[in-house]
Design a protein around this motif. Structure first.
Motif, PDB file in Angstrom:
ATOM      1  N   VAL A   4     -34.420 -54.048-117.821  1.00  0.00           N
ATOM      2  CA  VAL A   4     -33.436 -53.757-116.790  1.00  0.00           C
ATOM      3  C   VAL A   4     -33.006 -55.078-116.168  1.00  0.00           C
ATOM      4  N   ARG A   5     -31.721 -55.208-115.921  1.00  0.00           N
ATOM      5  CA  ARG A   5     -31.194 -56.449-115.354  1.00  0.00           C
ATOM      6  C   ARG A   5     -30.594 -56.183-113.981  1.00  0.00           C
ATOM      7  N   ARG A   6     -30.860 -57.108-113.068  1.00  0.00           N
ATOM      8  CA  ARG A   6     -30.202 -57.119-111.777  1.00  0.00           C
ATOM      9  C   ARG A   6     -29.714 -58.543-111.529  1.00  0.00           C
ATOM     10  N   THR A   7     -28.556 -58.648-110.875  1.00  0.00           N
ATOM     11  CA  THR A   7     -28.000 -59.943-110.511  1.00  0.00           C
ATOM     12  C   THR A   7     -27.903 -59.991-108.994  1.00  0.00           C
ATOM     13  N   ILE A   8     -28.621 -60.935-108.420  1.00  0.00           N
ATOM     14  CA  ILE A   8     -28.766 -61.053-106.967  1.00  0.00           C
ATOM     15  C   ILE A   8     -27.879 -62.181-106.449  1.00  0.00           C
ATOM     16  N   ARG A   9     -27.121 -61.900-105.406  1.00  0.00           N
ATOM     17  CA  ARG A   9     -26.282 -62.944-104.796  1.00  0.00           C
ATOM     18  C   ARG A   9     -27.163 -63.857-103.949  1.00  0.00           C
ATOM     19  N   SER A  10     -27.105 -65.134-104.245  1.00  0.00           N
ATOM     20  CA  SER A  10     -27.936 -66.103-103.533  1.00  0.00           C
ATOM     21  C   SER A  10     -27.047 -67.061-102.741  1.00  0.00           C
ATOM     22  N   THR A  24     -38.233 -59.402-103.083  1.00  0.00           N
ATOM     23  CA  THR A  24     -39.497 -58.754-102.742  1.00  0.00           C
ATOM     24  C   THR A  24     -39.268 -57.287-102.381  1.00  0.00           C
ATOM     25  N   ALA A  25     -38.269 -57.027-101.555  1.00  0.00           N
ATOM     26  CA  ALA A  25     -37.962 -55.644-101.161  1.00  0.00           C
ATOM     27  C   ALA A  25     -37.508 -54.817-102.371  1.00  0.00           C
ATOM     28  N   LEU A  26     -36.730 -55.414-103.258  1.00  0.00           N
ATOM     29  CA  LEU A  26     -36.277 -54.724-104.461  1.00  0.00           C
ATOM     30  C   LEU A  26     -37.463 -54.337-105.346  1.00  0.00           C
ATOM     31  N   LEU A  27     -38.411 -55.260-105.493  1.00  0.00           N
ATOM     32  CA  LEU A  27     -39.555 -55.017-106.369  1.00  0.00           C
ATOM     33  C   LEU A  27     -40.575 -54.058-105.760  1.00  0.00           C
ATOM     34  N   THR A  28     -40.831 -54.176-104.465  1.00  0.00           N
ATOM     35  CA  THR A  28     -41.865 -53.337-103.843  1.00  0.00           C
ATOM     36  C   THR A  28     -41.334 -51.975-103.422  1.00  0.00           C
ATOM     37  N   GLN A  29     -40.034 -51.860-103.252  1.00  0.00           N
ATOM     38  CA  GLN A  29     -39.391 -50.601-102.878  1.00  0.00           C
ATOM     39  C   GLN A  29     -39.977 -50.011-101.596  1.00  0.00           C
ATOM     40  N   GLY A  30     -40.542 -50.855-100.753  1.00  0.00           N
ATOM     41  CA  GLY A  30     -41.132 -50.392 -99.498  1.00  0.00           C
ATOM     42  C   GLY A  30     -42.391 -49.570 -99.674  1.00  0.00           C
ATOM     43  N   ALA A  58     -32.014 -69.332-116.205  1.00  0.00           N
ATOM     44  CA  ALA A  58     -32.955 -68.322-116.687  1.00  0.00           C
ATOM     45  C   ALA A  58     -33.291 -67.348-115.557  1.00  0.00           C
ATOM     46  N   PRO A  59     -33.705 -66.131-115.916  1.00  0.00           N
ATOM     47  CA  PRO A  59     -34.023 -65.135-114.895  1.00  0.00           C
ATOM     48  C   PRO A  59     -35.476 -65.198-114.436  1.00  0.00           C
ATOM     49  N   ILE A  60     -35.724 -64.577-113.301  1.00  0.00           N
ATOM     50  CA  ILE A  60     -37.082 -64.211-112.917  1.00  0.00           C
ATOM     51  C   ILE A  60     -37.418 -63.025-113.818  1.00  0.00           C
ATOM     52  N   VAL A  61     -38.590 -63.036-114.429  1.00  0.00           N
ATOM     53  CA  VAL A  61     -38.966 -61.948-115.322  1.00  0.00           C
ATOM     54  C   VAL A  61     -40.168 -61.226-114.724  1.00  0.00           C
ATOM     55  N   VAL A  62     -40.031 -59.913-114.563  1.00  0.00           N
ATOM     56  CA  VAL A  62     -41.097 -59.085-114.010  1.00  0.00           C
ATOM     57  C   VAL A  62     -41.567 -58.143-115.111  1.00  0.00           C
ATOM     58  N   THR A  63     -42.839 -58.208-115.419  1.00  0.00           N
ATOM     59  CA  THR A  63     -43.411 -57.309-116.421  1.00  0.00           C
ATOM     60  C   THR A  63     -44.392 -56.371-115.723  1.00  0.00           C
ATOM     61  N   CYS A  64     -44.518 -55.180-116.286  1.00  0.00           N
ATOM     62  CA  CYS A  64     -45.428 -54.180-115.731  1.00  0.00           C
ATOM     63  C   CYS A  64     -45.759 -53.185-116.832  1.00  0.00           C
ATOM     64  N   ASP A  65     -46.341 -52.053-116.471  1.00  0.00           N
ATOM     65  CA  ASP A  65     -46.650 -51.015-117.450  1.00  0.00           C
ATOM     66  C   ASP A  65     -45.419 -50.182-117.798  1.00  0.00           C
ATOM     67  N   GLY A  66     -44.280 -50.560-117.273  1.00  0.00           N
ATOM     68  CA  GLY A  66     -43.019 -49.873-117.552  1.00  0.00           C
ATOM     69  C   GLY A  66     -42.011 -50.870-118.099  1.00  0.00           C
ATOM     70  N   PRO A  67     -40.728 -50.642-117.831  1.00  0.00           N
ATOM     71  CA  PRO A  67     -39.688 -51.549-118.318  1.00  0.00           C
ATOM     72  C   PRO A  67     -39.826 -52.962-117.738  1.00  0.00           C
ATOM     73  N   ARG A  68     -39.354 -53.924-118.493  1.00  0.00           N
ATOM     74  CA  ARG A  68     -39.302 -55.311-118.019  1.00  0.00           C
ATOM     75  C   ARG A  68     -38.067 -55.455-117.147  1.00  0.00           C
ATOM     76  N   ALA A  89     -30.931 -50.440-106.200  1.00  0.00           N
ATOM     77  CA  ALA A  89     -32.365 -50.169-106.313  1.00  0.00           C
ATOM     78  C   ALA A  89     -32.718 -49.830-107.756  1.00  0.00           C
ATOM     79  N   LEU A  90     -33.940 -50.129-108.125  1.00  0.00           N
ATOM     80  CA  LEU A  90     -34.430 -49.823-109.461  1.00  0.00           C
ATOM     81  C   LEU A  90     -34.891 -48.372-109.503  1.00  0.00           C
ATOM     82  N   GLY A  91     -34.669 -47.698-110.605  1.00  0.00           N
ATOM     83  CA  GLY A  91     -35.030 -46.292-110.735  1.00  0.00           C
ATOM     84  C   GLY A  91     -36.452 -46.076-111.226  1.00  0.00           C
TER      85      GLY A  91
END
Length: 156
Positions: A4-10, A24-30, A58-68, A89-91
């Motif tokens: 899954v890709r997200r593009t964040i405005r910096s 952080t908020a996007l990844l932890t989802q509160g 290059a992107p920040i890459v987050v791996t887990c037991d689900g989608p990258r 938000a990520l689904g």
């Protein structure tokens, strides 16, 4: 494995610290207070990496037991153009199970960034932005550990 890709405005839309807090908020989802604490512990280093523009390459890459999850950042005029962004938000839970975050970093800063991250987290690491990111494919790993049958020996 799905990605899954997200593009964040910096910068200049958000400063580098605000960008990391948004990520952080996007990844932890509160929902994941433990992960939020770990991500916040590296905020200064992550903000430095974001500030030097490493996510241009290059992107920040987050791996887990689900989608990258791949998180790209936009800068300058692109950051001001909301059409370039995908900040929804990520689904799914991007920090499900055994998660890790890999930050891209300029080669000349890599050593100190890795050292600084290691002092705060085992899950959050840095890599050379010019290198790329590889994770062993679970199917390939399973095949390499699979039982092989020696037909010639069996038929003797």
């Amino acid at each position: 494995m799905s990605t899954v890709r997200r593009t964040i405005r910096s910068i200049p839309y958000r400063d580098s610290v605000a960008t990391w807090r948004f990520i952080t908020a996007l990844l932890t989802q509160g929902k994941n207070a433990t992960a939020a604490v770990e991500l916040e512990a590296v905020a200064g280093v992550a903000a430095s990496v974001i500030g030097d523009g490493s996510m241009r390459q290059a992107p920040i890459v987050v791996t887990c037991d689900g989608p990258r999850t791949r998180l790209y950042c936009t800068y300058d005029e692109d950051a001001l153009d909301e059409a370039e962004a995908s900040e929804d938000a990520l689904g799914f839970d991007p920090l499900k199970g055994d998660w890790a975050v890999s930050l891209p970093c300029q080669a000349e800063d890599l050593e100190w960034v890795q050292r600084a991250l290691a002092g705060s987290s085992k899950r959050i690491t840095a890599r050379d932005a010019a290198e790329g990111f590889e994770v062993a494919d679970s199917a390939a790993a399973a095949t390499s550990n699979a039982l092989t049958l020696n037909l010639e020996g069996l038929l003797k």
